[in-house]
Write an enzyme that holds these catalytic residues in place. Structure first.
Site, PDB file in Angstrom:
ATOM      1  N   ASN A 123      23.045   6.057  -5.985  1.00  0.00           N
ATOM      2  CA  ASN A 123      22.750   6.757  -4.733  1.00  0.00           C
ATOM      3  C   ASN A 123      22.408   5.836  -3.569  1.00  0.00           C
ATOM      4  O   ASN A 123      22.690   6.170  -2.429  1.00  0.00           O
ATOM      5  CB  ASN A 123      21.579   7.723  -4.993  1.00  0.00           C
ATOM      6  CG  ASN A 123      20.920   8.158  -3.713  1.00  0.00           C
ATOM      7  OD1 ASN A 123      21.382   9.075  -3.035  1.00  0.00           O
ATOM      8  ND2 ASN A 123      19.824   7.492  -3.339  1.00  0.00           N
ATOM      9  N   SER A 169      30.540  10.062   0.267  1.00  0.00           N
ATOM     10  CA  SER A 169      30.224  10.646   1.580  1.00  0.00           C
ATOM     11  C   SER A 169      31.447  11.406   2.064  1.00  0.00           C
ATOM     12  O   SER A 169      32.580  11.124   1.623  1.00  0.00           O
ATOM     13  CB  SER A 169      29.911   9.516   2.573  1.00  0.00           C
ATOM     14  OG  SER A 169      29.816  10.031   3.890  1.00  0.00           O
ATOM     15  N   TYR A 174      31.760   1.138   6.210  1.00  0.00           N
ATOM     16  CA  TYR A 174      31.127   2.247   5.480  1.00  0.00           C
ATOM     17  C   TYR A 174      32.207   3.200   4.958  1.00  0.00           C
ATOM     18  O   TYR A 174      32.210   3.569   3.778  1.00  0.00           O
ATOM     19  CB  TYR A 174      30.171   2.983   6.430  1.00  0.00           C
ATOM     20  CG  TYR A 174      29.331   4.069   5.779  1.00  0.00           C
ATOM     21  CD1 TYR A 174      28.138   3.767   5.133  1.00  0.00           C
ATOM     22  CD2 TYR A 174      29.717   5.412   5.836  1.00  0.00           C
ATOM     23  CE1 TYR A 174      27.352   4.768   4.554  1.00  0.00           C
ATOM     24  CE2 TYR A 174      28.942   6.413   5.261  1.00  0.00           C
ATOM     25  CZ  TYR A 174      27.757   6.086   4.624  1.00  0.00           C
ATOM     26  OH  TYR A 174      26.991   7.080   4.052  1.00  0.00           O
ATOM     27  N   ALA A 234      35.411   2.649   4.471  1.00  0.00           N
ATOM     28  CA  ALA A 234      36.251   2.013   3.446  1.00  0.00           C
ATOM     29  C   ALA A 234      35.524   1.960   2.108  1.00  0.00           C
ATOM     30  O   ALA A 234      36.100   2.244   1.048  1.00  0.00           O
ATOM     31  CB  ALA A 234      36.646   0.603   3.901  1.00  0.00           C
ATOM     32  N   LYS A 252      33.048   3.925   1.051  1.00  0.00           N
ATOM     33  CA  LYS A 252      32.864   5.276   0.500  1.00  0.00           C
ATOM     34  C   LYS A 252      34.187   5.831  -0.041  1.00  0.00           C
ATOM     35  O   LYS A 252      34.206   6.543  -1.049  1.00  0.00           O
ATOM     36  CB  LYS A 252      32.272   6.211   1.559  1.00  0.00           C
ATOM     37  CG  LYS A 252      30.829   5.875   1.937  1.00  0.00           C
ATOM     38  CD  LYS A 252      29.874   6.029   0.749  1.00  0.00           C
ATOM     39  CE  LYS A 252      28.412   5.970   1.150  1.00  0.00           C
ATOM     40  NZ  LYS A 252      27.505   6.074   0.002  1.00  0.00           N
ATOM     41  N   ILE A 289      22.902  15.098   6.306  1.00  0.00           N
ATOM     42  CA  ILE A 289      21.682  15.412   5.560  1.00  0.00           C
ATOM     43  C   ILE A 289      20.479  14.771   6.265  1.00  0.00           C
ATOM     44  O   ILE A 289      20.593  13.637   6.768  1.00  0.00           O
ATOM     45  CB  ILE A 289      21.762  14.842   4.110  1.00  0.00           C
ATOM     46  CG1 ILE A 289      23.162  15.019   3.491  1.00  0.00           C
ATOM     47  CG2 ILE A 289      20.659  15.453   3.233  1.00  0.00           C
ATOM     48  CD1 ILE A 289      23.616  16.410   3.206  1.00  0.00           C
TER      49      ILE A 289
END
Ligand code: NAI
Length: 258
Positions: free
Chosen positions: A96, A149, A162, A164, A166, A195
């Site tokens: 996570n 994500s 980020y 790429a 994810k 979130i």
């Protein structure tokens, strides 16, 4: 046809959860603990981790925290071995922990952002997975859940490292689901939308509301617990035939055109 008596509980199983000092990791740790799982928690933020561990302990649940920087491969191995030794095994791994670094393609810091993003968002996953495998192979409920994500399904400008990484997490999930399937180990991922966590804390409330009204079918940001329930579902013994899936938990962000 009578229903099979599949277990809808993670009680007694051991969950290793990264990034547990804040946001979705904290909510996942608390949810799993309240469902009777033993939770092994790691985070680079020692103070935040201690707070979460104390709060879970106060509920009388089984928990232990290890301060860990996920960019350190040797430390990952040692910590997973220590957690498995402490709890007598390891059944569920939740990858996570994450960071989000703005990175316009022609910025001076682009390559540094790329390396750091890949280190934490995907290289750490393969390291935790490889270190956990001997224990998962001994488990009656071996589960891996990666937190990707909606950025792995679409894209926002200025964040290509980020996005790429994810997107890579979704591919990694699928590939390992195929490779580990014959051993009964399931590998799934969650694609959270917007979130309310440490990661989105700095976005002003008004901007959050405008974004949610325009883009999210449910017209709001979610609380981290709402994502943790998706993770819990993937980890149930009853979720025995779900593998290689990516589950958007995004209030309808990725299906909404207008
Ligand atoms: P957060 O910032 O509240 O929590 C992330 C945790 O990861 C922090 O406790 C942090 O200390 C830890 N962490 C960061 N670098 C680490 C390292 N090197 N070693 C160990 N721990 C480290 O953020 P949030 O939102 O709860 O993030 C959880 C996951 O959800 C991340 O993978 C993030 O990319 C993903 N995500 C978040 C979304 C959001 O809207 N908040 C949307 C989609 C995905």
């Amino acid at each position: 046809m009578a229903l099979t008596n599949l277990s809808r509980s993670v009680e007694g199983y051991v969950a290793f959860i990264t990034g547990a000092a804040s946001g979705m990791g904290e909510a996942t740790a608390k949810l799993f603990a309240s469902e009777g799982a033993k939770v092994a928690l790691v985070d680079v933020n020692a103070e935040g981790l201690q707070r979460v561990v104390s709060e879970i302990e106060a509920e009388g649940c089984s928990v232990r925290g290890w301060t860990l920087d996920l960019s350190d491969g040797d430390a990952i191995k040692q910590t997973i071995n220590a957690a498995a030794a402490h709890f007598g095994g390891l059944d569920m791994l939740v990858n996570n922990a994450g960071i989000s670094i703005p990175a316009p393609i022609d910025g001076d810091e682009y390559e540094a952002a790329w390396s750091k993003s890949f280190d934490i968002l995907i290289t750490a996953h393969i390291r935790t997975i490889r270190a956990s495998l001997p224990y998962l192979r001994e488990s009656q409920n071996p589960r891996i859940v990666n937190i990707a994500s909606t950025e792995g399904l679409g894209a926002t400008k200025g964040g290509s490292p980020y996005t790429a990484a994810k997107t890579g997490v979704i591919g990694l999930t699928r590939s390992l689901a195929v490779e580990l399937g014959p051993e009964g180990i399931t590998v799934n991922c969650i694609c959270p939308g917007p979130i309310r966590t440490g990661m989105t804390d700095a976005i002003p409330e008004e901007n959050k509301q405008v974004y949610a009204r325009r883009r999210v079918a449910l017209k709001r940001y979610a609380e981290p617990e709402e994502v943790a329930h998706g993770t819990l579902n993937f980890c149930l013994p009853a979720s025995s035939f779900m593998t290689g899936a990516h589950l958007p938990v995004d209030g309808g962000l990725t299906i909404k055109n207008a």
